[in-house]
Design an enzyme around this catalytic site. Structure first.
Site, mmCIF file in Angstrom:
data_model
loop_
_atom_site.group_PDB
_atom_site.id
_atom_site.type_symbol
_atom_site.label_atom_id
_atom_site.label_comp_id
_atom_site.label_asym_id
_atom_site.label_seq_id
_atom_site.Cartn_x
_atom_site.Cartn_y
_atom_site.Cartn_z
ATOM 1 N N CYS A 1 86.206 8.605 20.151
ATOM 2 C CA CYS A 1 87.515 9.114 19.966
ATOM 3 C C CYS A 1 88.093 7.554 19.034
ATOM 4 O O CYS A 1 89.156 7.697 18.743
ATOM 5 C CB CYS A 1 88.242 9.273 21.104
ATOM 6 S SG CYS A 1 87.665 10.775 21.926
ATOM 7 N N HIS B 1 95.699 7.663 21.453
ATOM 8 C CA HIS B 1 94.632 8.620 21.519
ATOM 9 C C HIS B 1 95.020 9.756 22.477
ATOM 10 O O HIS B 1 95.640 9.524 23.580
ATOM 11 C CB HIS B 1 93.454 8.045 21.925
ATOM 12 C CG HIS B 1 92.401 9.069 22.243
ATOM 13 N ND1 HIS B 1 92.167 10.267 21.062
ATOM 14 C CD2 HIS B 1 91.377 9.436 23.012
ATOM 15 C CE1 HIS B 1 91.238 10.965 21.657
ATOM 16 N NE2 HIS B 1 90.750 10.592 22.820
ATOM 17 N N ASN C 1 92.301 17.470 22.871
ATOM 18 C CA ASN C 1 91.795 16.257 22.372
ATOM 19 C C ASN C 1 91.037 16.280 21.527
ATOM 20 O O ASN C 1 90.245 16.961 21.571
ATOM 21 C CB ASN C 1 91.165 15.683 23.753
ATOM 22 C CG ASN C 1 90.470 14.288 23.608
ATOM 23 O OD1 ASN C 1 90.148 13.849 22.105
ATOM 24 N ND2 ASN C 1 89.909 13.631 24.311
#
Ligand code: UT7
Length: 335
Positions: A120, A262, A292
């Site tokens: 990520c 994030h 996500n």
């Protein structure tokens, strides 16, 4: 203080999500879960999921659409791109690279490219790399992408992780500017802790383990994580990396207009804000609509806030990320 003549500046942003939306309610048809549980524990309400077998919804196809939008905003053509940095954990193929696929789809014949997999954190890692190449004078115009088709790596039978992930792509055009320019990348800080590899892994599919029928049956080729443990490390490191970025620039949080963390879980984001004493009004959030999306989470949020006018010229924006590995990073920019 930079000794280079050059700095880098984001001149265009773009994003793209596959058409199909999967709501929490849809997930309750196959998983022992509820909309209330997912919303309360994660803040996620829906995610976009690409259609398998549709060439227009491959990872590099999503990236291509995001890139076209970013190039349009920057007033650039694909032939202007010198370098493609492609952040992803879910490439179209192990070989060739996603940057090769994108170069071909976009028509950027003179660009060279590289794939970055820091999970990520990939897009912020990639931004930092593009920034360094621009500062040394080797590259004038870079395209930095974060694009994911996580739905193919998602274990749709595991309720503790299946609910989290979504597909999408974000892209930015980064161009050379003067090191004196007020509108530029101010700093980046990257880190990782490989000792924490067990918290999030895809066991099979690499050279350690082929995907045999037995491996397939055990879903060892899918994403597997220790959610609660990641949660704790994420809150601490996101706060740490935000502070590093601020200290390196002799700034306080009050000097920052927007924070884009994030987008893994709204509760993680809120816990970091609380730890930093950061008002949530300054934190940009899209996890509710997209889940996500790993490397795409920050550039897609950036694109949304630039296009709707929340981020304006002169604003200071902090990107703050963590990912599997574990990897970490922050980047401070002045828009
Ligand atoms: O990009 C990095 C990727 N990963 C992350 O960032 C993940 C970070 N972690 C998280 O987001 C959270 O830890 C989760 C959302 C994964 C889980 O939330 P939690 O509040 O930490 O829940 P938990 O794992 O402590 O589980 C609490 C309970 C358990 O039941 P028992 O043992 O208390 O009976 C789970 O089995 O919730 C249960 N549970 C669910 N219940 C309904 C787990 N998933 C679900 C579900 N629906 N989808």
């Amino acid at each position: 203080m930079s000794t280079s003549l050059f700095s880098s500046k984001i001149t265009g942003t773009g994003s793209y999500f596959p058409e199909r939306i999967v709501t929490n309610e849809d997930l309750t048809k196959t998983l022992d879960t509820t909309n209330d549980w997912i919303v309360e524990r994660t803040g996620i309400r829906q995610r976009h999921v690409s259609r398998e077998g549709d060439p227009s919804e491959q990872n590099s196809s999503l990236a291509c659409r995001a890139a076209i939008r970013a190039l349009e905003m920057a007033g650039k053509k694909s032939t202007d791109i010198d370098m493609i940095v492609y952040g992803s954990v879910s490439p179209d193929t192990p070989v060739p690279t996603s940057s090769c696929w994108l170069q071909q789809k976009l028509g950027a014949p003179q660009a060279w490219g590289v794939d970055v997999n820091a999970a990520c954190s990939s897009w912020v890692y990639g931004m930092s790399m593009a920034d360094q190449y621009i500062k040394t004078g080797q590259v004038k115009t870079a395209l930095v992408v974060g694009s994911e088709v996580l739905s193919r790596m998602n274990n749709w039978e595991d309720r503790s992780s299946a609910i989290l992930f979504g597909d999408g792509a974000g892209a930015v055009v980064v161009e050379r500017t003067s090191s004196e320019s007020p509108h530029r990348i101010l700093s980046s800080h990257l880190g990782m802790d490989g000792n924490l590899w067990e918290l999030f892994q895809v066991v099979a599919g690499g050279s350690n383990m082929e995907v045999t029928p037995e491996v397939y049956a055990q879903r060892l080729h899918k994403m597997n994580m220790k959610g609660r443990e990641i949660f704790k490390v994420a809150v601490k490191t996101l706060a740490d990396y935000a502070v590093r970025a601020l200290e390196a620039n002799q700034m306080k949080l009050s000097d920052v207009d927007w924070v884009i963390p994030h987008q893994a879980n709204l509760r993680i984001i809120e816990a970091v804000a609380k730890r930093l004493d950061l008002p949530m009004e300054k934190v940009l959030v899209n996890v509710d609509r997209y889940g996500n999306t790993s490397s795409a989470s920050v550039p897609t949020m950036l694109d949304e806030a630039v296009r709707d006018g929340r981020i304006r010229p002169g604003h200071t924006v902090l990107f703050d990320v963590f990912g599997a590995g574990l990897t970490f990073g922050s980047m401070l920019i002045r828009w």
